[in-house]
Design an enzyme around this catalytic site. Structure first.
Site, PDB file in Angstrom:
ATOM      1  N   ASP A 185       0.863  -1.172   0.000  1.00  0.00           N
ATOM      2  CA  ASP A 185       0.000   0.000   0.000  1.00  0.00           C
ATOM      3  C   ASP A 185       0.903   1.227   0.000  1.00  0.00           C
ATOM      4  O   ASP A 185       1.723   1.397   0.910  1.00  0.00           O
ATOM      5  CB  ASP A 185      -0.910   0.003   1.235  1.00  0.00           C
ATOM      6  CG  ASP A 185      -1.841   1.208   1.257  1.00  0.00           C
ATOM      7  OD1 ASP A 185      -2.629   1.366   0.315  1.00  0.00           O
ATOM      8  OD2 ASP A 185      -1.763   2.000   2.217  1.00  0.00           O
ATOM      9  N   GLU A 269      -1.681  -1.665  -5.364  1.00  0.00           N
ATOM     10  CA  GLU A 269      -2.873  -0.929  -5.774  1.00  0.00           C
ATOM     11  C   GLU A 269      -2.515   0.078  -6.863  1.00  0.00           C
ATOM     12  O   GLU A 269      -1.503   0.774  -6.770  1.00  0.00           O
ATOM     13  CB  GLU A 269      -3.458  -0.192  -4.565  1.00  0.00           C
ATOM     14  CG  GLU A 269      -4.782   0.497  -4.833  1.00  0.00           C
ATOM     15  CD  GLU A 269      -5.339   1.156  -3.586  1.00  0.00           C
ATOM     16  OE1 GLU A 269      -6.535   1.465  -3.568  1.00  0.00           O
ATOM     17  OE2 GLU A 269      -4.570   1.362  -2.625  1.00  0.00           O
ATOM     18  N   ASP A 351      -3.240   1.411   7.372  1.00  0.00           N
ATOM     19  CA  ASP A 351      -2.376   1.133   6.222  1.00  0.00           C
ATOM     20  C   ASP A 351      -1.993  -0.343   6.136  1.00  0.00           C
ATOM     21  O   ASP A 351      -1.968  -0.919   5.043  1.00  0.00           O
ATOM     22  CB  ASP A 351      -1.124   2.006   6.294  1.00  0.00           C
ATOM     23  CG  ASP A 351      -1.454   3.490   6.223  1.00  0.00           C
ATOM     24  OD1 ASP A 351      -2.396   3.837   5.495  1.00  0.00           O
ATOM     25  OD2 ASP A 351      -0.772   4.289   6.888  1.00  0.00           O
TER      26      ASP A 351
END
Length: 377
Positions: A185, A269, A351
């Site tokens: 992330d 992502e 996160d």
């Protein structure tokens, strides 16, 4: 697998070599700008299409004119290659991959490209056309003996540093498979948060040098245009920019290489960086992070070394979804950094939870064989 691979090194030219390169840079830049003007005028004034072959014929005729005899004093290869680069620039423009070609500046970064007929490489020394001595290259790594050098690009950045890039046809072998898998992330305070729970601090190369850069730029603005002091001040600004760029590149290459070495599957992502940079409060930090470059490095390194890189759709609710039970909350404001799942009661770091969800989604995509989203950032 066979692939194109570039090895870039810094070198230190002699005064004679530096003068020859300066002349070569100037001729290549002139040919590019002159033909760009010819192509632009031909289309906008006469609606005529001018391509590479027409500009090549123009250059040949131009060299025969007494006023342009200096074009013959340097190697013809870099000058000719500048026309190919111009053709590529127009091709990218018409394919809507880039803006309309711009003129090259004398005080900007310079480069000259040499093909096989204009250089000699014996595996240890590099000699360029119109130069008697080999270049004094500082080799930071070894070029494989099996690699065949096809193109050499000499460049000079705004900080006055000279570099040589050797483009090779090389064999890249896949790394030994491993069992580890990781979800990533991306963030700003922490550059990358891994599904393992590790948080990698962002280097913030620009932020750390922002005040010093502003000070140097203010000094530069006060110098008289065309003066020697202005050139010195401009060089100081360029050197600091080069330091920032080098720091960022070093961090990204080390981190991407580590991820490739340690993991067989990497899930990440996808982000619409250009859209995110429209937020003026975050634009500078986003640009400083260089997420796009990090993903680009992961893409080609995973292809080279037999790893799998999976891109997750940007709309996937990785932050709002509980990685333990799968419950998705309706809202998750950015100021909420830790939250408890109302369904199972698990307490999550925002996160790390997102990174674990990214990994789970990536493994699902990899198993099913479908693509949630292409890796495009």
């Amino acid at each position: 697998m066979e692939t194109k691979r570039a090895y870039k090194f810094r070198f230190y030219p002699t005064p004679e070599q530096e003068q020859t390169l300066a002349n070569t840079f100037g001729c290549a830049r002139f040919a590019y700008n002159y033909m760009l003007r010819q192509r632009t005028d031909a289309w906008f004034q006469r609606q005529e299409k001018v391509g590479y072959h027409e500009t090549s014929a123009m250059l040949t005729a131009l060299k025969k004119q007494p006023g342009f005899a200096w074009l013959n004093e340097v190697s013809s290869v870099p000058v000719q290659q500048s026309l190919r680069h111009l053709q590529t620039a127009f091709g990218n423009f018409f394919a809507r991959r880039n803006k309309y070609p711009a003129f090259k500046k004398k005080d900007g970064a310079q480069s000259a490209e040499y093909t096989t007929s204009a250089f000699k490489w014996d595996g240890r020394a590099l000699r360029i056309a119109k130069m008697d001595d080999a270049l004094n290259i500082r080799f930071s790594r070894t070029i494989p003996k099996a690699a065949k050098v096809t193109t050499v690009t000499i460049s000079k950045d705004c900080a006055g540093r000279f570099f040589v890039s050797l483009l090779c046809t090389d064999q890249v072998h896949a790394k030994t498979p491993v069992t580890a898998k990781v979800g990533i992330d991306l963030g700003l305070t922490h550059f990358a948060i891994l599904s393992t729970g590790e948080k990698i601090v962002a280097p913030k190369a620009f932020r750390k040098n922002q005040e010093k850069l502003a000070k140097l730029q203010r000094r530069l603005a006060k110098k008289t245009k065309g003066s020697a002091n202005r050139k010195k001040a401009k060089l100081k600004v360029a050197r600091l920019h080069a330091k920032i760029t080098d720091t960022r590149k070093d961090f990204l290459h080390k981190l991407s290489t580590r991820m490739i070495n340690e993991n067989q599957v990497i899930a990440i992502e996808t982000l619409a960086v250009s859209n995110m940079q429209k937020n003026h409060k975050l634009a500078k930090s986003i640009a400083d992070a260089s997420w796009s470059e990090f993903v680009r490095q992961l893409e080609y390194k995973s292809l080279w070394y037999g790893r799998e890189l999976v891109g997750i759709d940007r709309w996937y609710p990785s932050s709002k979804r509980c990685s333990d039970c799968g419950h998705t909350v309706a809202k998750m404001p950015l100021n909420v950094r830790e939250w408890a799942c109302p369904e199972c009661g698990a307490i999550h770091d925002r996160d790390i939870n997102a990174a674990r969800n990214v990994l789970a989604a990536g493994l699902a995509v990899s198993a099913i064989g479908e693509s949630v989203s292409p890796v495009c950032i």
